[in-house]
Write an enzyme that holds these catalytic residues in place. Sequence first.
Site, PDB file in Angstrom:
ATOM      1  N   ARG A 229     -15.554   5.106   6.918  1.00 61.16           N
ATOM      2  CA  ARG A 229     -15.511   5.262   5.362  1.00 61.16           C
ATOM      3  C   ARG A 229     -15.093   6.643   4.971  1.00 61.16           C
ATOM      4  O   ARG A 229     -15.801   7.764   5.636  1.00 61.16           O
ATOM      5  CB  ARG A 229     -16.924   4.931   4.635  1.00 61.16           C
ATOM      6  CG  ARG A 229     -17.035   3.347   4.265  1.00 61.16           C
ATOM      7  CD  ARG A 229     -15.859   2.758   3.602  1.00 61.16           C
ATOM      8  NE  ARG A 229     -16.146   1.428   3.546  1.00 61.16           N
ATOM      9  CZ  ARG A 229     -15.418   0.453   4.214  1.00 61.16           C
ATOM     10  NH1 ARG A 229     -14.636   0.784   5.244  1.00 61.16           N
ATOM     11  NH2 ARG A 229     -15.564  -0.856   4.039  1.00 61.16           N
ATOM     12  N   GLU A 258      -8.568   6.647  -1.989  1.00 60.87           N
ATOM     13  CA  GLU A 258      -7.555   5.966  -1.688  1.00 60.87           C
ATOM     14  C   GLU A 258      -6.988   5.209  -2.723  1.00 60.87           C
ATOM     15  O   GLU A 258      -7.605   4.553  -3.677  1.00 60.87           O
ATOM     16  CB  GLU A 258      -8.204   4.749  -0.550  1.00 60.87           C
ATOM     17  CG  GLU A 258      -8.833   5.649   0.589  1.00 60.87           C
ATOM     18  CD  GLU A 258      -9.233   4.380   1.682  1.00 60.87           C
ATOM     19  OE1 GLU A 258      -8.778   3.419   1.482  1.00 60.87           O
ATOM     20  OE2 GLU A 258      -9.846   4.993   2.759  1.00 60.87           O
ATOM     21  N   HIS A 277      -5.576   2.884   5.857  1.00 59.78           N
ATOM     22  CA  HIS A 277      -6.745   2.085   6.102  1.00 59.78           C
ATOM     23  C   HIS A 277      -6.443   0.699   6.345  1.00 59.78           C
ATOM     24  O   HIS A 277      -6.742   0.015   5.845  1.00 59.78           O
ATOM     25  CB  HIS A 277      -7.368   2.165   4.613  1.00 59.78           C
ATOM     26  CG  HIS A 277      -8.835   1.651   4.782  1.00 59.78           C
ATOM     27  ND1 HIS A 277      -9.703   2.014   3.676  1.00 59.78           N
ATOM     28  CD2 HIS A 277      -9.671   0.822   5.655  1.00 59.78           C
ATOM     29  CE1 HIS A 277     -10.990   1.422   3.990  1.00 59.78           C
ATOM     30  NE2 HIS A 277     -10.825   0.946   5.112  1.00 59.78           N
TER      31      HIS A 277
END
Length: 317
Positions: A229, A258, A277
């Site tokens: 994370r 993000e 991601h």
Amino acid sequence: MKIVSSAPIRADLRERLQDGYPQLSFCFHTNIHEAAADLRDADVLITYGEDLTPEMVKRAEHLKWIMVISAGLDRLPFSAIKEKGIMVTNARGIHKIPMAEYVFAAILQWAKKTKKWNEQQANHHWDKYGVKMEEITGQPIAIIGAGAIGGEIARLAKAFRMPTYGVNRSGRPAEYIDHMFKTDRMNEALKEAKYVVAVLPQTKETVALIGRDQFRAMRKDALFINIGRGKTVDQAALLEALKTGEIAGAVLDVFEEEPLDPGHPFWDMENVTVTPHFSSITSEYQPRALAIFEQNLDAYLAGRRDLINLIDLDRGY
């Protein structure tokens, strides 16, 4: 029993659930807003874990179990869930194959300088000795967050005869990890490793856990890879470490915010690889997640509560 999904489940998997449990009522939706009406009298919710609000939890009068078909839980409204005594499980462990493969793609890209391969081909440039490649065999690797994914990374590392260092909360030994350290001894693992992989979940204890002191503890030739994370890493400290040469490079799949701002320096740094991601993406994602759900559903229907990946609502993981 009514089972509602706010996650867009593949058609073949919807059919498998309906055929396998004809006595249950399934309501499949593509998002939480579409599912809101059905959620009011649902017994079970299937979600990716990013869409549920405290208000929705309060309105879900019969909700007893939330199945999160991902590993991340940092966006769940735990206070509201705990207040109503709702059970939560997740799909921890399903990401280990694609994410471990991503890590070794990143390591091999770095060691074998594959970006240079592409540049040479694009420029029609033949230079046999211009690409300074390295071997990864025998190089130490540190895995921060040595759980299911970290264990798979360590297993693959053994194919390259890499000494493996792990960090977890307990310091308890794990298969394929040669040397395990508790979190408060993380720097002892970091100083040994050529490759450092962060696979941390986001919890109160892990926010900004990897910061300036940790980057200073790493070798100057270290490659830092984050697939956990974004907020577990002090991003400003990482940027400084990369600029000053405290570490050699980074491969980053997750970020504090993000999507990553198009103006962020990471995009243009020679020693950084940015990916959106996607390290856990695989065609096998939903089948693996729903296999866990089905195993848990069988236990739940039998009146058992020994479910896989049962979440501690106080820890949030």
